[in-house]
Design a protein around this motif. Structure first.
Motif, PDB file in Angstrom:
ATOM      1  N   LEU A   1       0.838  -1.197   0.000  1.00 61.17           N
ATOM      2  CA  LEU A   1       0.000   0.000   0.000  1.00 61.17           C
ATOM      3  C   LEU A   1       0.876   1.251   0.000  1.00 61.17           C
ATOM      4  O   LEU A   1       1.983   1.242   0.546  1.00 61.17           O
ATOM      5  N   ILE A   2       0.342   2.327  -0.586  1.00 63.61           N
ATOM      6  CA  ILE A   2       0.891   3.660  -0.380  1.00 63.61           C
ATOM      7  C   ILE A   2      -0.006   4.340   0.645  1.00 63.61           C
ATOM      8  O   ILE A   2      -1.232   4.375   0.493  1.00 63.61           O
ATOM      9  N   ALA A   3       0.596   4.865   1.708  1.00 67.25           N
ATOM     10  CA  ALA A   3      -0.182   5.482   2.790  1.00 67.25           C
ATOM     11  C   ALA A   3       0.436   6.826   3.160  1.00 67.25           C
ATOM     12  O   ALA A   3       1.647   7.034   3.014  1.00 67.25           O
ATOM     13  N   LYS A   4      -0.397   7.724   3.681  1.00 65.73           N
ATOM     14  CA  LYS A   4      -0.004   9.119   3.822  1.00 65.73           C
ATOM     15  C   LYS A   4      -0.381   9.686   5.183  1.00 65.73           C
ATOM     16  O   LYS A   4      -1.470   9.422   5.708  1.00 65.73           O
ATOM     17  N   TYR A   5       0.539  10.503   5.760  1.00 63.97           N
ATOM     18  CA  TYR A   5       0.175  11.366   6.881  1.00 63.97           C
ATOM     19  C   TYR A   5      -0.830  12.402   6.386  1.00 63.97           C
ATOM     20  O   TYR A   5      -0.662  12.979   5.310  1.00 63.97           O
ATOM     21  N   MET A   6      -1.850  12.697   7.194  1.00 65.46           N
ATOM     22  CA  MET A   6      -2.922  13.573   6.724  1.00 65.46           C
ATOM     23  C   MET A   6      -2.994  14.921   7.433  1.00 65.46           C
ATOM     24  O   MET A   6      -3.351  15.920   6.829  1.00 65.46           O
TER      25      MET A   6
ATOM     26  N   ARG B   1       5.071  -2.577   2.574  1.00 69.72           N
ATOM     27  CA  ARG B   1       4.785  -3.943   2.164  1.00 69.72           C
ATOM     28  C   ARG B   1       4.524  -4.784   3.417  1.00 69.72           C
ATOM     29  O   ARG B   1       5.237  -4.658   4.422  1.00 69.72           O
ATOM     30  N   PHE B   2       3.514  -5.646   3.331  1.00 68.41           N
ATOM     31  CA  PHE B   2       3.058  -6.401   4.493  1.00 68.41           C
ATOM     32  C   PHE B   2       3.307  -7.900   4.300  1.00 68.41           C
ATOM     33  O   PHE B   2       3.344  -8.401   3.171  1.00 68.41           O
ATOM     34  N   LYS B   3       3.459  -8.590   5.404  1.00 66.59           N
ATOM     35  CA  LYS B   3       3.757 -10.025   5.390  1.00 66.59           C
ATOM     36  C   LYS B   3       2.625 -10.827   4.767  1.00 66.59           C
ATOM     37  O   LYS B   3       2.856 -11.688   3.907  1.00 66.59           O
TER      38      LYS B   3
ATOM     39  N   ILE C   1       4.751  -5.467   9.079  1.00 64.52           N
ATOM     40  CA  ILE C   1       5.493  -4.779   8.021  1.00 64.52           C
ATOM     41  C   ILE C   1       6.740  -5.574   7.646  1.00 64.52           C
ATOM     42  O   ILE C   1       7.511  -5.989   8.518  1.00 64.52           O
ATOM     43  N   THR C   2       6.930  -5.786   6.338  1.00 65.71           N
ATOM     44  CA  THR C   2       8.173  -6.410   5.855  1.00 65.71           C
ATOM     45  C   THR C   2       9.117  -5.382   5.242  1.00 65.71           C
ATOM     46  O   THR C   2      10.328  -5.610   5.180  1.00 65.71           O
ATOM     47  N   SER C   3       8.580  -4.246   4.782  1.00 62.07           N
ATOM     48  CA  SER C   3       9.440  -3.142   4.332  1.00 62.07           C
ATOM     49  C   SER C   3       8.626  -1.856   4.357  1.00 62.07           C
ATOM     50  O   SER C   3       7.415  -1.869   4.150  1.00 62.07           O
TER      51      SER C   3
END
Length: 594
Positions: free
Chosen positions: A350-355, A408-410, A388-390
């Motif tokens: 995923l791409i995730a952002k501070y809001m 990136r998630f496990k 989280i993997t990275s």
């Protein structure tokens, strides 16, 4: 036999010295750091500490000892640091008075010293350090950025005559409004908080003031006439703290530390929070206070925002024996930060952002951290916990200063989670246990204590005295503040509440508010807070109140409210819209004794 024992003792002593290092005490007077001179010690002090550090090992125990007295720090010759500080204005670089970075086993003993700062500065920072203790000093500014005034004559529809305090430097700006200024700053205050001059309580039913100082006149006797500042509630003699919303820096900034102690420290003013800690593990506050300089202090205010604030910390946070008063926000706020999902790359990424505009740029998570996902509209969990993997910055090369991350998630991510609907990611690893005990919170704006952590939280034996708004708030918001998260085990016991709710602010539905921000409660099928019988317990407290609402709760499973004593008084006229002692919205498995 005696020789053998002596030899063994010598060997043990040598091994101990090798294992634990030496205890080195540095009296800073020996290095020219002397009190009561008004000299700018900023450069000299920081240079001295760097020289001292060169001869140390990580195993050495170090005490930096100040002599009692006053020490002055000025923006000139300060250290320039790029710090992204949670819940503050992200303007960089910051001017830092005392920067402590990469220390181990350090004690800074102020010896009762007064550290006085000038201009716009971050007074003290402690970063990337372990087993450090700061103690025995006060922190203040010579010329605060809040302007205290007294109402001399309220002329009703014809405006207000007010007189600034002696320490306030002010003038009329080119646009005809009041302008305050200092060594390196200029402001035009437009809001404020009113204090009763005798009790120092926030003035009843006034909340945030909005003053219009247009067409102001200097009466040339130290007072000013503001014809467009109309507010009949401000009787003659009322004290007003005039301010803006600007909050560039806290008084103390902690980041990426392990095992920190703050002992017998008094913060009398800071331009943001008194203390802001982020990405830290295990913090103990003992007699740490954000307070006035005694009962006869001419000031009525302390910090521009919260007294203490903890963002994305873990381990245990202990705050005990503190006094928090006169601040322009809460005594304590503990939370993490939701990232908003802005793109689904694949089933693991995923791409995730501070809001929030005051929460970005600092590290959010690490490999192996546990996370969970929440639907913003209903604040319900979606899918299973993951790890989280990275994690890398997505909008720039470095994590520091980033707003967006590629994570990136496990395990495979639930199919529901995508950018087309509002979803947040919560980091469960960076969540602390909390003990908040034997503190006094009084005469402040907004609220008393805020907790948003799934770890065990104990709030006991505190005095909440005229907190203005709600005394205790359990919150959670993935829509505006983006502050996590759900509380799973909370004990609120043996506290004394005196006349909360004399004013209305956000989340102030009762003296204790359990108030997650849920845009669509009707569609919610799960519960946000709690998770089993009795996991949130409010017991054996005393409520002294002039109004009705004691408890408001929304989206809770497992709430107990019992054995609490209520003492009604007539100190103020009841005015709250909520006329119920206990007001529940979507609460199950509850035991309520009204």
């Amino acid at each position: 036999m005696k020789k053998t024992k002596l030899l063994l003792f010598a060997i043990v002593s040598l091994l101990s010295l090798t294992s634990y290092g030496k205890h080195k005490i540095f009296n800073l007077e020996d290095y020219g750091i002397v009190p009561n001179t008004k000299e700018n010690i900023t450069l000299k002090l920081n240079s001295t500490l760097e020289e001292i550090k060169k001869d140390l090992t990580e195993k050495d125990k170090v005490t930096l000892q100040f002599a009692p007295g006053s020490y002055h720090f000025y923006p000139e010759e300060s250290l320039s640091k790029t710090y992204y500080i949670s819940n503050h204005d992200q303007d960089n670089p910051k001017k830092v008075g005392l920067a402590l970075e990469h220390w181990h086993n350090l004690t800074v003993d102020g010896g009762g010293a007064n550290f006085i700062f000038h201009g716009t500065m971050l007074p003290i920072s402690l970063l990337y350090s372990e087993n450090c203790k700061l103690k025995n000093f006060t922190l203040d500014f010579e010329n605060p950025h809040i302007a205290q005034v007294i109402i001399e004559s309220n002329k009703g529809e014809e405006g207000i005559v007010f007189r600034p305090s002696k320490e306030v430097s002010c003038r009329i700006a080119d646009n005809g409004k009041l302008e305050t200024y200092g060594d390196d700053w200029v402001m035009q205050p437009f809001t404020g908080i009113a204090f009763d001059p005798i009790t120092r309580h926030i003035l009843y039913n006034t909340s945030d003031l909005y003053m219009d100082t247009s067409d102001i006149t200097d009466l040339e006797d130290g007072s000013f006439y503001a014809p467009k500042w109309i507010d009949k509630r401000l009787v003659d003699g009322t004290v007003v703290a005039m301010r803006t919303w600007y909050r560039p820096t806290p008084g103390l900034f902690l980041s990426h530390n392990i095992n920190t102690q703050l002992v017998n420290i008094k913060v009398h003013y800071a331009q943001g929070m008194g203390l802001l800690a982020q990405m830290c593990e295990n913090i103990t506050l003992d007699e740490f206070s954000v307070c006035l300089k005694g009962d006869y202090d001419s000031r009525y205010f302390t910090t521009q925002a919260d007294a203490t604030h903890f963002s994305s910390c873990k381990g245990k946070i202990i705050s005990k024996n503190g006094l928090y008063e006169g601040m322009m926000d809460d005594a304590i706020n503990i939370h993490g930060t939701y990232l908003k999902v802005v793109k689904r790359v694949d089933d693991h990424t995923l791409i995730a952002k501070y809001m929030h505009p005051q929460a970005w740029g600092f590290e959010w998570g690490r490999v192996l951290d546990k996370v969970q996902f929440v639907r913003s509209e209903t604040m319900e969990l979606v899918g299973e916990e993951n790890s989280i993997t990275s994690i890398t910055a997505y909008d720039q090369d470095e994590i520091e200063g980033a707003k967006e991350f590629m994570i990136r998630f496990k395990n495979s991510i639930n199919k529901q989670i995508h950018e087309g609907e509002g979803y947040g990611i919560e980091n469960l690893t960076w969540t602390p246990q909390v003990i908040f005990s034997k503190n006094t919170i009084r005469n402040n704006r907004a609220r008393g204590a805020l907790f948003s952590t799934p770890q065990k939280t104990i709030v006991e034996n505190n005095l909440f005295d005229h907190t203005s708004g709600t005394a205790i708030l359990l919150c959670g918001d993935c829509n505006g503040w983006y502050e996590t998260g759900a509380c799973r085990e909370v004990i609120i016991r043996k506290n004394h509440f005196i006349n909360a709710l004399t004013n209305m602010f956000q989340f102030t539905n009762a003296i204790i508010s359990i108030y997650p921000e849920i845009p669509n409660l009707e569609k919610q099928t799960k519960y946000f807070h709690g998770g089993g019988y009795g996991v949130i317990r409010i017991e054996d407290n005393i409520f002294e109140t002039f109004d009705e609402p004691l408890l408001y709760a929304k989206s809770v499973e497992g709430l107990v409210f019992k054995n609490n004593r209520v003492i009604k008084n007539t100190d103020f006229t009841p005015f709250h819209w909520n006329k119920q002692r206990v007001f529940l919205e979507r609460v199950s498995n509850a035991e309520i004794e009204d």
